[in-house]
Design a protein around this motif. Structure first.
Motif, PDB file in Angstrom:
ATOM      1  N   LEU A  53      -5.860  -5.243  -0.831  1.00  0.00           N
ATOM      2  CA  LEU A  53      -6.236  -4.744   0.436  1.00  0.00           C
ATOM      3  C   LEU A  53      -6.174  -3.020   0.387  1.00  0.00           C
ATOM      4  O   LEU A  53      -6.542  -2.800   0.523  1.00  0.00           O
ATOM      5  N   VAL A  54      -5.199  -2.609   0.129  1.00  0.00           N
ATOM      6  CA  VAL A  54      -4.127  -1.109  -0.480  1.00  0.00           C
ATOM      7  C   VAL A  54      -5.842  -0.510  -0.629  1.00  0.00           C
ATOM      8  O   VAL A  54      -5.650   0.799  -0.992  1.00  0.00           O
ATOM      9  N   GLU A  55      -5.727  -1.023  -2.759  1.00  0.00           N
ATOM     10  CA  GLU A  55      -6.738  -0.351  -3.192  1.00  0.00           C
ATOM     11  C   GLU A  55      -8.098  -0.909  -2.447  1.00  0.00           C
ATOM     12  O   GLU A  55      -8.754   0.236  -2.790  1.00  0.00           O
ATOM     13  N   ALA A  56      -8.469  -1.856  -1.634  1.00  0.00           N
ATOM     14  CA  ALA A  56      -9.961  -1.580  -1.311  1.00  0.00           C
ATOM     15  C   ALA A  56      -9.656  -0.376  -0.488  1.00  0.00           C
ATOM     16  O   ALA A  56     -10.492   0.028   0.111  1.00  0.00           O
ATOM     17  N   LEU A  57      -8.785  -0.001   0.494  1.00  0.00           N
ATOM     18  CA  LEU A  57      -8.910   0.909   1.376  1.00  0.00           C
ATOM     19  C   LEU A  57      -8.516   2.239   0.545  1.00  0.00           C
ATOM     20  O   LEU A  57      -9.450   3.620   1.445  1.00  0.00           O
ATOM     21  N   ARG A  88     -12.412   2.077   6.190  1.00  0.00           N
ATOM     22  CA  ARG A  88     -13.300   0.780   6.258  1.00  0.00           C
ATOM     23  C   ARG A  88     -11.653   0.881   8.270  1.00  0.00           C
ATOM     24  O   ARG A  88     -11.180   0.776   7.485  1.00  0.00           O
ATOM     25  N   ARG A  89     -12.379   0.790   8.683  1.00  0.00           N
ATOM     26  CA  ARG A  89     -11.288   0.374  10.159  1.00  0.00           C
ATOM     27  C   ARG A  89     -10.728  -0.920   9.633  1.00  0.00           C
ATOM     28  O   ARG A  89     -10.051  -1.626  10.093  1.00  0.00           O
ATOM     29  N   ASP A  90     -11.229  -2.013   9.011  1.00  0.00           N
ATOM     30  CA  ASP A  90     -10.692  -2.975   9.768  1.00  0.00           C
ATOM     31  C   ASP A  90     -10.178  -3.749   8.722  1.00  0.00           C
ATOM     32  O   ASP A  90      -8.319  -3.913   8.935  1.00  0.00           O
ATOM     33  N   LEU A  91      -9.817  -2.754   6.960  1.00  0.00           N
ATOM     34  CA  LEU A  91      -8.814  -2.768   6.513  1.00  0.00           C
ATOM     35  C   LEU A  91      -7.486  -1.949   6.534  1.00  0.00           C
ATOM     36  O   LEU A  91      -6.347  -2.519   6.722  1.00  0.00           O
ATOM     37  N   ALA A  92      -7.797  -0.938   7.530  1.00  0.00           N
ATOM     38  CA  ALA A  92      -6.827  -0.160   7.911  1.00  0.00           C
ATOM     39  C   ALA A  92      -6.184  -1.173   8.940  1.00  0.00           C
ATOM     40  O   ALA A  92      -4.862  -0.448   9.047  1.00  0.00           O
ATOM     41  N   TRP A  93      -6.921  -1.818   9.947  1.00  0.00           N
ATOM     42  CA  TRP A  93      -6.292  -2.616  11.174  1.00  0.00           C
ATOM     43  C   TRP A  93      -5.701  -3.848  10.441  1.00  0.00           C
ATOM     44  O   TRP A  93      -4.265  -3.769  10.664  1.00  0.00           O
ATOM     45  N   ARG A  94      -6.126  -4.157   9.217  1.00  0.00           N
ATOM     46  CA  ARG A  94      -4.591  -5.180   9.071  1.00  0.00           C
ATOM     47  C   ARG A  94      -3.674  -4.486   7.893  1.00  0.00           C
ATOM     48  O   ARG A  94      -2.203  -5.323   7.598  1.00  0.00           O
ATOM     49  N   LEU A  95      -3.282  -3.766   7.890  1.00  0.00           N
ATOM     50  CA  LEU A  95      -2.659  -2.877   6.978  1.00  0.00           C
ATOM     51  C   LEU A  95      -1.966  -2.590   7.824  1.00  0.00           C
ATOM     52  O   LEU A  95      -0.708  -1.359   7.994  1.00  0.00           O
ATOM     53  N   GLY A  96      -2.320  -1.954   9.666  1.00  0.00           N
ATOM     54  CA  GLY A  96      -1.721  -1.524   9.986  1.00  0.00           C
ATOM     55  C   GLY A  96      -1.309  -0.160   9.931  1.00  0.00           C
ATOM     56  O   GLY A  96      -0.102   1.398  10.650  1.00  0.00           O
ATOM     57  N   LEU A  97      -2.356   1.132   9.651  1.00  0.00           N
ATOM     58  CA  LEU A  97      -1.953   1.800   9.103  1.00  0.00           C
ATOM     59  C   LEU A  97      -3.301   3.037   9.997  1.00  0.00           C
ATOM     60  O   LEU A  97      -4.184   2.428  10.435  1.00  0.00           O
ATOM     61  N   ASP A  98      -2.845   4.502  10.121  1.00  0.00           N
ATOM     62  CA  ASP A  98      -4.285   5.299  10.822  1.00  0.00           C
ATOM     63  C   ASP A  98      -4.605   6.539  10.220  1.00  0.00           C
ATOM     64  O   ASP A  98      -4.438   6.545   8.885  1.00  0.00           O
TER      65      ASP A  98
END
Length: 286
Positions: free
Chosen positions: A235-239, A245-255
């Motif tokens: 997930l981190v690598e995909a971001l 990718r807002r969906d990946l940031a949301w899944r990881l809890g990042l902004d």
């Protein structure tokens, strides 16, 4: 032209392992970042913790506008030759008056060199990201954290932390896991700005760090298996590949404090702008 010295704190085996993992040592990561922050700057890498290496380069520390200390797996509370060498080097940096910056173990090296202490985190961990870092009253007005909000996340992975800051140090940021997340340390004529987290890391490097420390993450119940670690790292690598990718940031809890590269490395840019350049001017280097 700015002249930077990058001190690779990690021992040779750790550098080799990191190069196999991400293609760069910690010092080479700093080198690439500084080329973006200060285009045209000259960088020199040294390995002061290594056996047989001169702690101070032949041209002396005064020849440099700044010194950067990388992360490292060294435990600064251990009385080993590697730790003694890197601490001696940092004391020379302080004595030279050359501005210095360090992340993770770099902060710990500066702490011990100036008279503070470092300890193991025991069962606690910050793995992947340090969450809800909050500037202290002193930190809110300090240029190291200029542009950071009231709370932010940052790349981080560490098993040790600063236990006590030295005299004449200023605590700049904390969170619920690690009290000393950012600090200014003064010793003699030297000034050091440092953080426990890793503003120099890309998300690709964060993912690789998780994989390298998978056994530790499982041991401390942050993951149940290698597959869990790998799924999170992917997930981190995909971001990293698609930071929008807002969906990946949301899944990881990042902004955007993490996903935006400029925000992520803000402290290093602030160090160059607010400490290195004014010090260079006072030294009469233009």
């Amino acid at each position: 032209m700015l002249n930077f010295l990058i001190a690779e704190s990690e021992p040779p085996e750790a550098r080799d392992r990191r190069r196999r993992s991400v293609g760069r040592s910690s010092g080479e990561t700093y080198e690439a970042l500084l080329e973006r922050i200060a285009p045209g700057a000259r960088t020199t890498r040294v390995t002061p913790a290594d056996h047989g290496q001169d702690a101070v380069p032949p041209d002396g520390l005064d020849a440099y506008d700044a010194v950067f200390l990388t992360g490292s797996p060294l435990h600064l509370y251990d009385d080993t030759p590697e730790c003694r060498r890197i601490i001696t080097f940092m004391r020379s940096v302080f004595a030279s008056g050359t501005p210095s910056f360090g992340s993770c173990a770099g902060l710990q090296v500066a702490t011990v060199a100036a008279g503070g202490t470092v300890r193991s985190m025991g069962g606690r961990r910050e793995a992947g990201f340090s969450r809800r870092i909050a500037p202290t009253d002193a930190g809110r007005g300090h240029p190291l954290l200029a542009g950071r909000p009231a709370a932010f996340d940052a790349p981080a992975i560490h098993t040790d932390e600063v236990a006590s800051l030295p005299e004449e140090a200023v605590l700049l940021a904390s969170n619920g896991v690690t009290t000393v997340q950012a600090a200014e340390i003064r010793s003699g004529p030297g000034i050091f700005w440092g953080v426990q987290y890793h503003p120099e890391l890309s998300l690709f490097e964060v993912a690789a760090a998780l994989r390298r420390q998978a056994d530790d993450l499982i041991e401390h119940s942050l993951a149940q298996s290698d597959d869990d670690v790998e799924a999170h790292a992917l997930l981190v690598e995909a971001l990293h590949d698609e930071p929008g990718r807002r969906d990946l940031a949301w899944r990881l809890g990042l902004d955007d404090q993490v996903t935006d590269r400029g925000n992520r490395c803000r402290e290093i840019g602030n160090f160059v702008e607010h400490l290195v350049l004014p010090t260079r001017s006072r030294r009469g280097r233009g």
